[in-house]
Design an enzyme around this catalytic site. Structure first.
Site, PDB file in Angstrom:
ATOM      1  N   HIS A  61      33.336 -34.709   6.505  1.00  0.00           N
ATOM      2  CA  HIS A  61      33.551 -34.007   7.788  1.00  0.00           C
ATOM      3  C   HIS A  61      33.172 -34.891   8.970  1.00  0.00           C
ATOM      4  O   HIS A  61      32.026 -34.892   9.409  1.00  0.00           O
ATOM      5  CB  HIS A  61      32.723 -32.711   7.806  1.00  0.00           C
ATOM      6  N   ASN A  95      41.627 -32.413  14.420  1.00  0.00           N
ATOM      7  CA  ASN A  95      41.673 -31.944  15.822  1.00  0.00           C
ATOM      8  C   ASN A  95      41.735 -33.111  16.789  1.00  0.00           C
ATOM      9  O   ASN A  95      40.896 -33.291  17.662  1.00  0.00           O
ATOM     10  CB  ASN A  95      40.496 -31.009  16.142  1.00  0.00           C
ATOM     11  N   ASP A 306      29.561 -33.748  10.422  1.00  0.00           N
ATOM     12  CA  ASP A 306      30.283 -33.205  11.572  1.00  0.00           C
ATOM     13  C   ASP A 306      30.109 -34.137  12.771  1.00  0.00           C
ATOM     14  O   ASP A 306      29.932 -33.682  13.911  1.00  0.00           O
ATOM     15  CB  ASP A 306      29.835 -31.778  11.906  1.00  0.00           C
TER      16      ASP A 306
HETATM   17  O1  DOR Z   1      30.428 -29.249  17.770  1.00  0.00           O
HETATM   18  C1  DOR Z   1      31.567 -29.398  17.341  1.00  0.00           C
HETATM   19  N1  DOR Z   1      32.336 -30.407  17.796  1.00  0.00           N
HETATM   20  N2  DOR Z   1      32.052 -28.539  16.437  1.00  0.00           N
HETATM   21  C2  DOR Z   1      33.342 -28.561  16.059  1.00  0.00           C
HETATM   22  O2  DOR Z   1      33.723 -27.772  15.223  1.00  0.00           O
HETATM   23  C3  DOR Z   1      34.287 -29.521  16.674  1.00  0.00           C
HETATM   24  C4  DOR Z   1      33.567 -30.720  17.151  1.00  0.00           C
HETATM   25  C5  DOR Z   1      34.403 -31.605  18.020  1.00  0.00           C
HETATM   26  O3  DOR Z   1      35.553 -31.889  17.649  1.00  0.00           O
HETATM   27  O4  DOR Z   1      33.917 -32.082  19.059  1.00  0.00           O
END
Ligand code: DOR
Length: 441
Positions: A61, A95, A306
């Site tokens: 992730h 994304n 993340d």
């Molecule tokens: O904090 C986050 N940032 N959570 C997400 O799900 C997306 C991510 C981002 O793309 O900046």
């Protein structure tokens, strides 16, 4: 044939229940032997004494921002940050701008990764076109092109009708669906955890139930399909309970955490610190305790980052306007050691399983020989010095961005060597390398 021998380390490979002193020979991009190995005249040797030797770490992730937001990160810089942190494989979220929602974009990521990647980079495709939740994306074609899973991460597949169709189609691909669990009507305009701190700060809160409801709903919807379902970056203690119940029933449900949800609470938002703004939000100590218990109980089986790069200019906006996200590819390993190994919650084999074979299976990368050091697996190896003390300096990150709340943290443990496909990508202490002048570049 010249081999690279990693000699004298403690090899921790949960895929084969191995934890003990062993040598590993790498040749032609594969693991050639493991055990007690005699060094031949043409072999190069890495002295791994005092180090832990593991299958290359895998992060399922990360956000690499390519295409479209290359000012924050690229496949090149993000994969360099990954190698700096000990990772040999990362899976990148769709994304981007535009979103990775068709086979040509999957091919683009793989092409860029082949050209500029320091480690392996596998794309995860969007579940719906432009991640809008309105029309299914071409998941079959993306799977053929090399997408290893599907998600609309950064956003939730919110409509139950669309979610049902997503589960049907992802099931047909045999891949895993990863949900960003956030019920939108409960979180519209929300910028931090809903609790005493958000009340005090006058900021709109994001309640735990918005995460829990989506997981409950998805598990129920999925009963008739049996699609592999993965709840991303869970933050609430209640989510652990829901996932535990589904797993106990034998449903194909997995989940992951990120380091910030194990180490930080919403107290860090108290002075409107935007470095603490992340989605889902930092919550309370009770949640951290439940997440850790979930790890100890084997409910949470995957540790991700993340890694979400943003410019510091954007993080200097007011709290409500600043973007969500924390980066940690460069320092995730010692953060996880701080959260889990140092307090004695898990041992090394458990930690390494959550960073190697488990994420490999999640994304079917085990089928390519990743996440394991059994003979003939990919020659992806991480060397860890479990005792090295150092201070995290965000200015020294290989990532293009700096949005991490860990600057100045004193930590113990560090990835000190990374080998990808038999190629040395990082070795902090070159004196560990004993190479034959003729064969070592
Ligand atoms: O904090 C986050 N940032 N959570 C997400 O799900 C997306 C991510 C981002 O793309 O900046």
């Amino acid at each position: 044939m010249s081999r690279l021998i990693i000699r004298g380390g403690r090899v921790v490979d949960p895929s084969q229940n191995l934890d003990g002193q062993a040598d590993i020979a790498l040749a032609e991009g594969r693991v050639a032997a493991i055990g007690r190995i005699d060094v031949g005249p043409d072999d190069n040797v890495i002295d791994a004494e005092g180090l832990i030797v593991t299958p290359g770490l895998i992060d399922p992730h990360v956000h690499l921002r390519e295409p479209g937001e290359e000012d924050r990160e690229t496949i090149k810089t993000g994969s360099e940050a990954a190698v700096n942190g000990g990772f040999t494989t990362v899976c990148c979220m769709p994304n981007t701008q535009p979103a990775i929602d068709d086979d040509s974009k999957v091919e683009f990521i793989l092409r860029q990764a082949g050209r500029y990647g320091s480690c392996r980079v596998h794309p995860i495709g969007a579940a719906t076109k432009q991640r809008k939740g309105e029309e299914l994306a071409e998941m079959g074609l993306m799977a053929e092109a090399g997408a290893v899973a599907f998600t609309d991460d950064g956003g939730c597949v919110a409509s139950p009708g669309m979610m049902r169709r997503v589960l049907t189609y992802v099931h047909m691909t045999g891949k895993c669906f990863m949900q960003h669990c956030q019920e939108p009507t409960l979180t519209a305009g929300s910028v931090m955890h809903a609790g005493a701190n958000s009340m005090r700060l006058g900021l709109k809160g994001w309640p735990r139930v918005a995460e829990e409801l989506i997981i409950e709903r998805d598990i129920r919807l999925n009963r008739s399909f049996g699609c592999r379902y993965h709840a991303q970056h869970i933050s609430s203690g209640g989510s652990v309970e829901i996932v535990a119940r589904a797993r106990a029933e034998g449903q194909p449900v997995t989940t992951e955490v990120s380091p910030h949800h194990l180490l930080l609470t919403d107290d860090l938002c108290r002075d409107y610190n935007t470095l603490a703004k992340v989605n889902p939000p930092l919550r309370e100590q009770v949640d951290i305790d439940a997440l850790i218990q979930g790890i100890k109980d084997g409910v949470i089986t995957i540790l991700a980052t993340d890694h979400a790069p943003h410019s510091l200019e954007s993080k200097q906006l007011e709290f409500a306007q600043a973007p969500f996200g924390i980066i940690s590819l460069d320092c995730a390993l010692p953060l996880y050691m701080k959260a889990l190994i140092e307090p004695g919650h898990v041992d090394w084999p458990a930690l390494i399983a959550m960073m190697t074979i488990n994420p490999a299976r999640l994304c079917d990368l085990d089928q390519q020989g990743l996440g394991s050091l059994v003979v003939s697996s990919a020659a992806d190896v991480t060397l860890i010095d479990p005792d090295q003390r150092w201070t995290i300096r965000v200015d020294e990150f290989m990532s293009k961005s700096r949005n991490a709340p860990y600057d100045g943290w004193d930590v113990t443990g560090r990835a000190v060597g990374v080998i990808v496909g038999g190629e040395m990508k990082m070795l902090r202490d070159e004196s560990r390398l004993r190479c034959k002048a003729a064969t070592c570049s």
